[in-house]
Design a protein around this motif. Structure first.
Motif, PDB file in Angstrom:
ATOM      1  N   PHE A  72      41.013  73.775   7.879  1.00  0.00           N
ATOM      2  CA  PHE A  72      40.990  72.521   8.840  1.00  0.00           C
ATOM      3  C   PHE A  72      41.710  72.745  10.322  1.00  0.00           C
ATOM      4  CE2 PHE A  72      42.896  68.583  10.351  1.00  0.00           C
ATOM      5  CZ  PHE A  72      41.659  67.636  10.325  1.00  0.00           C
ATOM      6  N   TRP A 343      37.968  65.276   5.591  1.00  0.00           N
ATOM      7  CA  TRP A 343      37.310  66.695   5.821  1.00  0.00           C
ATOM      8  C   TRP A 343      37.826  67.346   4.575  1.00  0.00           C
ATOM      9  CZ3 TRP A 343      39.070  71.639   5.567  1.00  0.00           C
ATOM     10  CH2 TRP A 343      38.179  72.518   6.428  1.00  0.00           C
ATOM     11  N   GLU A 347      34.338  68.556   3.163  1.00  0.00           N
ATOM     12  CA  GLU A 347      33.797  69.771   4.000  1.00  0.00           C
ATOM     13  C   GLU A 347      34.004  71.091   3.516  1.00  0.00           C
ATOM     14  OE1 GLU A 347      31.848  69.325   6.346  1.00  0.00           O
ATOM     15  OE2 GLU A 347      32.005  67.102   6.523  1.00  0.00           O
TER      16      GLU A 347
END
Length: 441
Positions: A72, A343, A347
């Motif tokens: 991230f 996220w 993700e």
């Protein structure tokens, strides 16, 4: 990793809110959006937001989360996550202290089972969670992060329980290691065969200790059509024929059937499984990594093996990412925390491929990277079938969830170790649950 959600500190909602109110947090409980916040330091002089993120993950889970956070940070120029890992057995105590002391992190892991305890000091996500984000999760898991109409967190996973087995012991007993039992009759036969044909223990419903006995108790209870609590969660609903029958099953495992020894000690069964002395043990998604590291081949199957069961259920919980309330946090930082949670949950497939948990994100579950992985073939495909078929049984969420669960597990441990009869143990457990629920009303 030993999943520690059954060993959290026992905080009832009344004392929690009283303490939180003294710190000036309770007044935020009615906030449904982010617009009323301000006055906090939203970030550095360059506008970059640093999100303080607390987790309880250790072992393989901790390494997987570290990898996710690093990924991230590498892919974001405007947000940085500062991950702080606290020991799982201290995590909720420290989170409680931080929340009541006004020093909450910006993002924190909270089990779905704990949301009712912390709901008054978690920021409802409101409009920051749009329909597109919400639609990205498996619906049955997404429902677990909503309480009283509020979206309180974003689900990272679900981690149900299955039954792991040692294929070498199956071979030693003359059982087909590639055909694990899929019915109560076959399971009973396998356990009896292992007991008679080897010097191994056949089965344990707990891998770590008394606290985990509730998982298979709940699974078998739900399989037989029973419930832990009544519909309005005001009293125990297992002090009846169905609840006692499951308790008798537990007692027989260490009694008449001799599938296991009537000894309660922390991690006895996990150690026995690693040593090749225990053929089958109930455990969750997190057990994939440790089981895969052993020098024998393991398998895993659905725990739909209760003789009186005509429904398919297994215990489950979820790790979720929540934003604790903080009146000094800026709007910009709130939004950054929500984006970090989105996220991390939608993700990357690392939580599935590396940690072995079943991701809550539908797109990750359908990704080629996950479905072509070894963990998918060994465990996650089976766990996904159960999740997709609504076979997951979460404990009823109340503000006294830890207290009432302890009342049950204490008595199940006595039943399992032959210290008390199933009837008396269940009666005592139900009374303890009723007292815990009554005292918090």
């Amino acid at each position: 990793m030993l999943d520690g959600n059954n060993r959290t500190s026992r905080i009832d909602r009344r004392s929690f809110i009283a303490a939180a109110g003294a710190a000036g947090i309770t007044g935020l409980a009615g906030c449904s959006g982010f617009g009323g916040f301000g006055g906090g330091n939203g970030g550095g002089s360059n506008g970059k937001q640093t999100i303080e993120y607390w987790t309880l993950f250790g072992g393989g889970d901790g390494k997987a989360m570290e990898k996710m956070v690093n990924k991230f940070n590498e892919s974001h120029d405007d947000i940085t996550i500062n991950r702080q890992r606290l020991p799982w057995d201290q995590y909720y105590d420290k989170l409680y202290t931080a929340l009541t002391g006004g020093k909450a992190p910006d993002l924190a892991v909270v089990h779905a089972s704990q949301l009712a305890v912390y709901q008054d000091v978690l920021q409802p996500l409101g409009d920051l969670v749009n329909d597109e984000t919400a639609d990205g999760y498996v619906n049955s898991i997404w429902k677990q992060v909503q309480l009283n109409g509020d979206r309180l967190s974003l689900p990272l996973d679900t981690h149900p329980v299955g039954i792991y087995y040692n294929k070498s012991i199956f071979e030693e007993a003359g059982l087909d290691p590639e055909k694990p039992p899929t019915s109560a009759k076959a399971f009973t036969k396998a356990c009896n065969t292992i007991t008679s044909e080897t010097d191994k223990q056949a089965f344990s419903p707990t891998p770590y200790g008394p606290g985990e006995l509730l998982r298979i108790y709940l699974a078998f209870l739900r399989q037989s059509g029973g419930q832990l609590l009544n519909d309005d969660k005001t009293e125990a609903a297992f002090n009846n024929e169905k609840g006692v029958a499951v308790a008798k099953y537990f007692s027989n495992i260490t009694g008449d059937w001799g599938w296991d020894k009537p000894e309660m000690s922390d991690n006895r069964w996990e150690k026995a499984f690693y040593a090749g002395d225990l053929a089958m043990v109930a455990n969750g998604t997190w057990f994939y990594g440790p089981a895969n590291d052993q020098d024998f081949e393991f398998g895993m199957f659905k725990p739909f093996v209760y003789p009186d069961g005509n429904q398919q259920y297994t215990w489950a919980d979820s790790h979720t990412l929540a934003i604790p309330m903080n009146p000094n946090r800026s709007d910009a930082k709130q939004k950054a925390a929500a984006e970090a949670a989105r996220w991390l949950t939608q993700e990357t497939n690392i939580w599935g491929t590396d940690a072995g948990h079943l991701p809550a994100s539908q797109s990750i579950l359908e990704s080629d990277d996950l479905r072509q992985s070894n963990v998918w073939n060994k465990t996650l495909s089976t766990f996904y079938e159960m999740a997709d078929n609504n076979a997951l049984a979460y404990v009823p969420r109340t503000s006294t969830v830890d207290t009432y669960q302890e009342r049950i597990t204490d008595n199940l441990a006595q039943i399992y170790s032959q210290q008390i009869s199933p009837q008396k143990g269940i009666q005592q457990a139900a009374q303890g649950v009723n007292n815990a629920l009554k005292n918090n009303n």
